[in-house]
Design an enzyme around this catalytic site. Structure first.
Site, PDB file in Angstrom:
ATOM      1  CB  SER A  21      -0.933  -0.003   1.217  1.00 22.27           C
ATOM      2  OG  SER A  21      -1.852  -1.065   1.148  1.00 22.27           O
ATOM      3  NE  ARG A  30      -2.648   4.734   0.220  1.00 24.81           N
ATOM      4  CZ  ARG A  30      -3.272   3.588   0.015  1.00 24.81           C
ATOM      5  NH1 ARG A  30      -2.573   2.523  -0.374  1.00 24.81           N
ATOM      6  NH2 ARG A  30      -4.579   3.480   0.197  1.00 24.81           N
ATOM      7  CD  GLU A  84      -4.704  -4.514   4.220  1.00 26.04           C
ATOM      8  OE1 GLU A  84      -3.588  -4.351   4.721  1.00 26.04           O
ATOM      9  OE2 GLU A  84      -5.105  -3.875   3.227  1.00 26.04           O
ATOM     10  CE  LYS A  97      -3.515  -8.107  -5.514  1.00 26.25           C
ATOM     11  NZ  LYS A  97      -3.520  -7.274  -6.714  1.00 26.25           N
ATOM     12  CG  HIS A 128     -10.870  -6.726  -1.624  1.00 22.88           C
ATOM     13  ND1 HIS A 128      -9.772  -6.502  -0.816  1.00 22.88           N
ATOM     14  CD2 HIS A 128     -11.741  -5.726  -1.324  1.00 22.88           C
ATOM     15  CE1 HIS A 128      -9.964  -5.449  -0.063  1.00 22.88           C
ATOM     16  NE2 HIS A 128     -11.164  -4.951  -0.344  1.00 22.88           N
TER      17      HIS A 128
END
Length: 447
Positions: A31, A35, A330, A430, A357
């Site tokens: 995350s 960002r 999550e 991933k 998701h």
């Protein structure tokens, strides 16, 4: 359209040979990595990101930014250190196609940058990505003056965004109930728009608020003037330059720590995760408290200016009754793996958005728990997990659904249920490409 690679043979989940005694360093936060990549690409001076996660999602983000004309160079001796240099004139390359894969952060964060491209930008991705909603974000960009053309189902990939010829005022109203990423995707790039934005969320609920707070904190770190009025569900971003400091360090991915720390409750013993931040905006920062509520002993030990998170358990797992997990959805798959073996029922609530998701995680969790002989039911805003005698559980090949957290969920079940296999453990690439090696090392078993 691209597709994720999968293993031709199912992966045998290893079983513990005894109580655990492991120290597991966790790579950088996905995350935060994506960002900061977007914020660095929105600036005008080069930025060095250190501790960047190198996984499928971050590689897709890097490729997307490079397609737009951003130069990204990895350190030859440490690929987790990269230099990001945006186009000096603030204009990105148009008439290009971006591969989003199955990465929500790419498909929802990069369109904001494409608003400053010199031509249309097409977004495509894996076939599974065609089921992930995009409409609220794109509706917001339309309100600013963008033209959006869908090439399949309305409101979903693939689509082409043509930047505004004439920008409207920065007032936007969207319903972000399906994903906090719609809010984050607008906030990350809003200061590059001529009028900034005044963003209003019109839905009744707002999932994953900690992820929005993370975005606000990161945007402030880049020198942007932003105000959050959470009670009014409104955010104001002033137009102006975006510029991260020259060097930005990235925290470990605390949600990726969940399967490893949770393993201590399943196999017994202790697991440590070093470099735990003392203060964090990551929803995974709530994990130690959750594990403590489940019955583990949790210690946060000072360690060279950071913390060492140590979880110790004798294997006892307590049910949680009605448990609001809206702040950290999550982590739900990892907690679900633990709750299968709990001593009382649990209803994990506030996570209805997990249906949108990588897969419908609520339906997938229920299906896979019941597949091994467990008892789970889908609820309107979550799932209920009822304990069954462990001897009622049986071997099975579990599906990953091209979802990294479903794959790690299955690996966790294999710590207590003999004969668990996973159809595609490779989907963990991933966010955690080294998962298999890390899992074997955790259990001190050979690959």
């Amino acid at each position: 359209m691209t597709t994720d690679s999968s293993n031709s043979a199912a992966w045998q989940a290893p079983e513990p040979v005894g109580p655990l005694n492991a120290n597991v360093p966790i790579p950088g936060s996905k995350s935060l990595s994506n960002r900061y990549l977007v914020l660095a690409a929105a600036g005008r001076k080069s930025v060095e990101l250190r501790g960047l996660l190198r996984s499928r999602d971050t590689e897709l983000m890097i490729s997307a930014l490079e397609t737009l004309g951003v130069r990204i160079t990895a350190n030859h001796s440490d690929p987790t250190t990269v230099r990001v240099e945006a186009p000096s004139d603030g204009r990105y390359q148009g008439n290009v196609t971006i591969d989003c894969g199955l990465a929500g952060t790419v498909m929802r964060f990069v369109p904001g940058l494409a608003m400053s491209a010199d031509g249309p930008v097409t977004f495509d991705g894996d076939s599974q990505a065609y089921q992930r909603p995009m409409a609220p974000l794109l509706d917001g960009l339309r309100q600013l003056g963008a033209d959006i053309v869908f090439h399949g189902q309305q409101g979903y990939l693939p689509f082409t965004l043509t930047p505004p010829q004439h920008w409207n005022s920065g007032k936007i109203s969207i319903d972000a109930s399906a994903s906090s990423q719609f809010i984050s995707g607008l906030l990350l790039t809003a200061s590059t728009f001529p009028h900034g934005i005044i963003l209003k969320h019109t839905g009744k609920r707002l999932p994953s608020l900690p992820h929005i707070r993370m975005t606000v904190d990161d945007v402030k770190h880049a020198g942007v003037q932003i105000k959050a009025h959470e009670y009014q569900r409104e955010w104001l971003v002033e137009p102006g330059p975006v510029q991260l400091p020259f060097i930005v360090g990235i925290e470990p991915d605390l949600s990726n720590a969940a399967p490893f720390l949770g393993a201590a409750l399943l196999a017994g013993g202790s697991v440590e995760v070093p470099h735990w931040p003392e203060h964090t905006t990551q929803p995974g920062g709530l994990l130690p408290g959750y594990l403590q509520a489940l019955g583990a002993k949790v210690e946060m030990i000072p360690d060279q200016g950071q913390l060492l998170c140590k979880v110790t358990s004798d294997g006892t797992i307590h049910g949680l009754g009605d448990f609001d997990l809206s702040a950290a959805g999550e982590i739900a798959p990892s907690l679900a793996a633990l709750l299968v073996f709990a001593d009382a029922p649990t209803r994990m609530l506030g996570i209805g958005h997990l249906r949108g998701h990588e897969t419908n995680r609520l339906a997938a969790l229920v299906e896979e728990i019941n597949r091994i002989g467990g008892h789970a039911e889908e609820l309107p805003e979550g799932i209920a997990i009822m304990p069954v005698p462990q001897e009622s559980l049986h071997p099975a090949e579990l599906r990953s659904y091209a979802d990294h957290r479903m794959a790690t969920f299955a690996a966790m079940l294999g710590l207590r249920v003999h004969g668990i296999t996973v159809d595609d453990i490779g989907t963990t690439s991933k966010t955690l490409p080294e998962f298999v090696d890390m899992w074997h090392s955790l259990l001190d078993v050979k690959n």
